[in-house]
Design a protein around this motif. Structure first.
Motif, PDB file in Angstrom:
ATOM      1  N   UNK A   1       1.376  -1.486  -0.007  1.00 57.10           N
ATOM      2  CA  UNK A   1       0.189   0.238   0.105  1.00 57.10           C
ATOM      3  C   UNK A   1       0.693   1.404  -0.278  1.00 57.10           C
ATOM      4  N   UNK A   2       2.128   1.178   0.752  1.00 61.30           N
ATOM      5  CA  UNK A   2       3.099   2.487   0.454  1.00 61.30           C
ATOM      6  C   UNK A   2       4.123   2.271  -0.927  1.00 61.30           C
ATOM      7  N   UNK A   3       4.169   3.708  -1.405  1.00 61.33           N
ATOM      8  CA  UNK A   3       5.239   3.912  -2.250  1.00 61.33           C
ATOM      9  C   UNK A   3       6.294   3.508  -1.608  1.00 61.33           C
ATOM     10  N   UNK A   4       7.605   3.274  -2.814  1.00 63.74           N
ATOM     11  CA  UNK A   4       8.585   3.252  -2.366  1.00 63.74           C
ATOM     12  C   UNK A   4       9.562   4.273  -1.141  1.00 63.74           C
ATOM     13  N   UNK A   5       9.273   4.406  -1.676  1.00 63.48           N
ATOM     14  CA  UNK A   5      10.139   6.805  -1.159  1.00 63.48           C
ATOM     15  C   UNK A   5       9.417   6.653   0.557  1.00 63.48           C
ATOM     16  N   UNK A   6       8.640   6.157   0.530  1.00 64.27           N
ATOM     17  CA  UNK A   6       7.745   6.018   1.869  1.00 64.27           C
ATOM     18  C   UNK A   6       8.252   5.331   3.058  1.00 64.27           C
ATOM     19  N   UNK A   7       8.216   3.600   1.663  1.00 64.21           N
ATOM     20  CA  UNK A   7       8.889   2.310   2.907  1.00 64.21           C
ATOM     21  C   UNK A   7      10.111   2.859   3.399  1.00 64.21           C
TER      22      UNK A   7
END
Length: 244
Positions: A157-163
């Motif tokens: 559910x989360x973008x790579x940058x957020x991860x």
């Protein structure tokens, strides 16, 4: 298993700084004495292995200090670092021991560590006399399951940058140093491929996301050193997608 290393001096279960928040907190004084008498504590250098994937489970490992990662074999013959890292106060090996299974992964020392080992005969004897200890192992297993569910949510559910931002926040809270003006310096205990594995992406994709974060002034990577000019800005990367 690194058993040829010298014993780590001065570690006593009664005075262990992690005792009150570990599963061993339910032991009586007599049981704690049994645990203390039967443990072995060793210093392990970065790169050493505590146990290998598919090894029989001979007991439980308690991390006094340092950092341990669990690797799983990959289809290409390499290995993947799993999301859960074992730091001070963590316990390894209880799940295969209780299930009567072999180890599902390889435990690699990511930072110089001190680890105490309790053989399975001692653990089973303590469990047979103190059912509360089994409930404590169930509690930490349930917590680990919840953390695994959170990791699945992030990957889907989360973008790579957020991860990446989320992983940095976790690492900062464990290993970072923060100044009064909000600046943070973090020495990553992970290689770039391991970082990529932990966020479920290819290394080149992670590199692109890191370049974007650098261009936006959120985080600056130099080797394994990460400089974050403003910790709140890093937190906003996570809040942006409604996840803390």
């Amino acid at each position: 298993m690194g058993r040829d290393k010298p014993a780590a001096p001065g570690i006593n279960c009664f005075t262990c700084q992690h005792r009150n928040r570990s599963e061993w907190c339910v032991l009586s004084a007599q049981e704690m004495e049994q645990l203390n008498a039967n443990k072995t504590c060793r210093a392990h250098a970065k790169g050493e292995v505590l146990f290998h994937e598919d090894d029989p489970c001979l007991g439980i490992y308690c991390v006094e200090d340092g950092l341990i990662g669990i690797r799983k074999s990959a289809a290409d013959g390499g290995s993947v670092l799993l999301g859960r890292l074992a730091g001070p106060g963590s316990t390894l090996g209880y799940r295969p021991l209780l299930a009567g299974e072999t180890h599902h992964g390889t435990a690699e020392v990511l930072k110089d560590s001190t680890v105490c080992f309790i053989d399975r005969e001692t653990v089973w004897d303590l469990l047979s006399h103190n059912p509360a200890l089994g409930m404590e192992f169930l509690r930490i297993a349930s917590r680990a399951l919840g953390e695994a569910e959170d990791e699945i949510f992030q990957l889907t559910n989360l973008s790579l940058r957020t991860r990446i931002a989320h992983l940095l926040v976790v690492m900062i809270r464990r290993f970072g140093t923060q100044s009064d003006d909000g600046r943070v310096v973090l020495e990553l205990p992970l290689s770039r491929p391991d970082l990529a594995a932990m966020v479920g992406a290819r290394p080149e994709s992670v590199s692109r996301a890191i370049r974007e974060m650098t261009a936006d002034g959120v985080a600056y990577f130099s080797g394994r050193t990460v400089n974050i000019p403003d910790f709140e800005s890093l937190l906003r990367e996570i809040h942006h997608e409604g996840h803390i």
